[in-house]
Design an enzyme around this catalytic site. Structure first.
Site, PDB file in Angstrom:
ATOM      1  N   VAL A 163      -2.848   2.363  -1.403  1.00 38.35           N
ATOM      2  CA  VAL A 163      -1.917   2.291  -0.283  1.00 38.35           C
ATOM      3  C   VAL A 163      -0.765   3.281  -0.469  1.00 38.35           C
ATOM      4  O   VAL A 163      -0.303   3.908   0.497  1.00 38.35           O
ATOM      5  CB  VAL A 163      -1.418   0.842  -0.099  1.00 38.35           C
ATOM      6  CG1 VAL A 163      -0.421   0.424  -1.172  1.00 38.35           C
ATOM      7  CG2 VAL A 163      -0.823   0.641   1.292  1.00 38.35           C
ATOM      8  N   ALA A 169       3.963   5.093   6.667  1.00 41.50           N
ATOM      9  CA  ALA A 169       3.653   3.812   6.036  1.00 41.50           C
ATOM     10  C   ALA A 169       2.165   3.542   6.141  1.00 41.50           C
ATOM     11  O   ALA A 169       1.473   4.076   7.020  1.00 41.50           O
ATOM     12  CB  ALA A 169       4.442   2.678   6.694  1.00 41.50           C
ATOM     13  N   ASP A 170       1.681   2.711   5.237  1.00 43.49           N
ATOM     14  CA  ASP A 170       0.296   2.256   5.292  1.00 43.49           C
ATOM     15  C   ASP A 170       0.264   0.799   4.851  1.00 43.49           C
ATOM     16  O   ASP A 170       0.907   0.441   3.863  1.00 43.49           O
ATOM     17  CB  ASP A 170      -0.607   3.095   4.389  1.00 43.49           C
ATOM     18  CG  ASP A 170      -2.083   2.781   4.618  1.00 43.49           C
ATOM     19  OD1 ASP A 170      -2.545   2.932   5.766  1.00 43.49           O
ATOM     20  OD2 ASP A 170      -2.776   2.371   3.659  1.00 43.49           O
ATOM     21  N   THR A 171      -0.436  -0.025   5.616  1.00 42.52           N
ATOM     22  CA  THR A 171      -0.525  -1.455   5.314  1.00 42.52           C
ATOM     23  C   THR A 171      -1.976  -1.841   5.075  1.00 42.52           C
ATOM     24  O   THR A 171      -2.867  -1.456   5.839  1.00 42.52           O
ATOM     25  CB  THR A 171       0.045  -2.303   6.469  1.00 42.52           C
ATOM     26  OG1 THR A 171       1.417  -1.960   6.675  1.00 42.52           O
ATOM     27  CG2 THR A 171      -0.058  -3.790   6.157  1.00 42.52           C
ATOM     28  N   ALA A 194       2.936   0.362   1.837  1.00 38.43           N
ATOM     29  CA  ALA A 194       3.591   1.475   1.151  1.00 38.43           C
ATOM     30  C   ALA A 194       4.381   2.262   2.190  1.00 38.43           C
ATOM     31  O   ALA A 194       3.882   2.535   3.285  1.00 38.43           O
ATOM     32  CB  ALA A 194       2.570   2.372   0.473  1.00 38.43           C
TER      33      ALA A 194
END
Length: 279
Positions: A100, A130-132, A169
């Protein structure tokens, strides 16, 4: 129900998804002689680095309306949406945290390379990406559902396993005016929240939720801020992390990258002088 609360657009298909009141003057809590706040929304946070950013180009490397709404909560209303074109195809063998984090960083870098020489809009002041992901109790990385059957099975698994983790992240990048390599400053953070589904949620209720298509475009297939909340018994950690952007952590990253460049030069001088390694 007020018309303003009715969604103006239908939920996305799976294919599309992948691509406080003022106290009354008679109230005992009202302060005599106190001025009532002006009508309308509250003013934005009066913080120097946010005030600076409101006059500059802030780029969000995501098409997520939820992340845009969360940034508006800290007063960043004028956001330039430039979704990353990064393929998001890193191997899961990296492990959840590295996967992430590297994905969010790669998204920021992709948009930085495309927007740094944008002569029409100008150079970004900062880029936020962002990354989820969802990490199941048995360690599997889950992202957006691929179809109705996958969606249904995903939610049943999360219910049956009890707890799972939501990891987001965040990468905040600021282009530098100086020629110091690599030409930008980037700060990153990974936030983790534990979510427990209600073990008594029936298959029929899960199917009814899946058919609302509310979770089609969300990691793990549900939205805590919408009807997906009916699946959740409790959470431990940041709520807005589950929504898609941990605001408190993002604010800290923004503050860090907005430090004046002379402070950065001093940090570099300390490193080169060996002072950064002193006790």
């Amino acid at each position: 129900m007020s018309a303003q609360l009715i969604p103006v657009e239908p939920p996305p298909s799976y294919e599309d998804a992948r691509k406080s009141p003022i106290p009354d003057s008679k109230s005992p809590s009202a302060t005599p002689g106190a001025r009532k706040p002006p009508p309308g929304p509250p003013p934005p946070l009066d913080v120097p680095y946010l005030n600076d950013l409101r006059r500059q180009r802030v780029v969000l490397a995501s098409a997520s309306p939820r992340r845009r709404q969360l940034l508006a909560q800290i007063g960043l209303y004028k956001i330039d949406i430039c979704p990353s074109k990064f393929a998001e195809d890193l191997p899961y063998s990296l492990g959840a945290l590295n996967y992430v984090l590297e994905t969010a960083s790669a998204k920021a870098m992709d948009v930085y390379k495309r927007e740094i020489d944008n002569h029409e809009k100008g150079e970004p002041a900062i880029i936020i990406s962002a990354d989820t992901i969802i990490v199941s109790h048995d360690g599997r990385i889950l992202e957006k559902p691929r179809g109705e059957v996958d969606h249904l099975n995903m939610l049943k698994m999360l219910r049956d396993q009890g707890e799972h983790k939501v990891m987001t992240a965040v990468a905040v990048m600021r282009p530098l005016e100086s020629a110091v390599e690599p030409g930008y400053k980037m700060e990153t953070h990974v936030e983790e929240t534990t979510v427990k589904f209600d073990s008594n949620v029936s298959d029929e209720l899960i199917l009814a939720y899946v058919r609302t298509r509310d979770g089609n475009d969300k990691a793990g297939g549900y939205g805590i801020q919408t009807a997906g909340s009916i699946l959740i018994e409790r959470i431990e950690g940041s709520y807005d992390n589950v929504v898609g952007l941990p605001l408190r952590a993002t604010l800290r990253l923004i503050e860090k990258v907005m430090e004046p460049e002379e402070d950065l030069d001093e940090e570099l001088d300390n490193v080169f002088d060996g002072k950064a390694y002193e006790d």
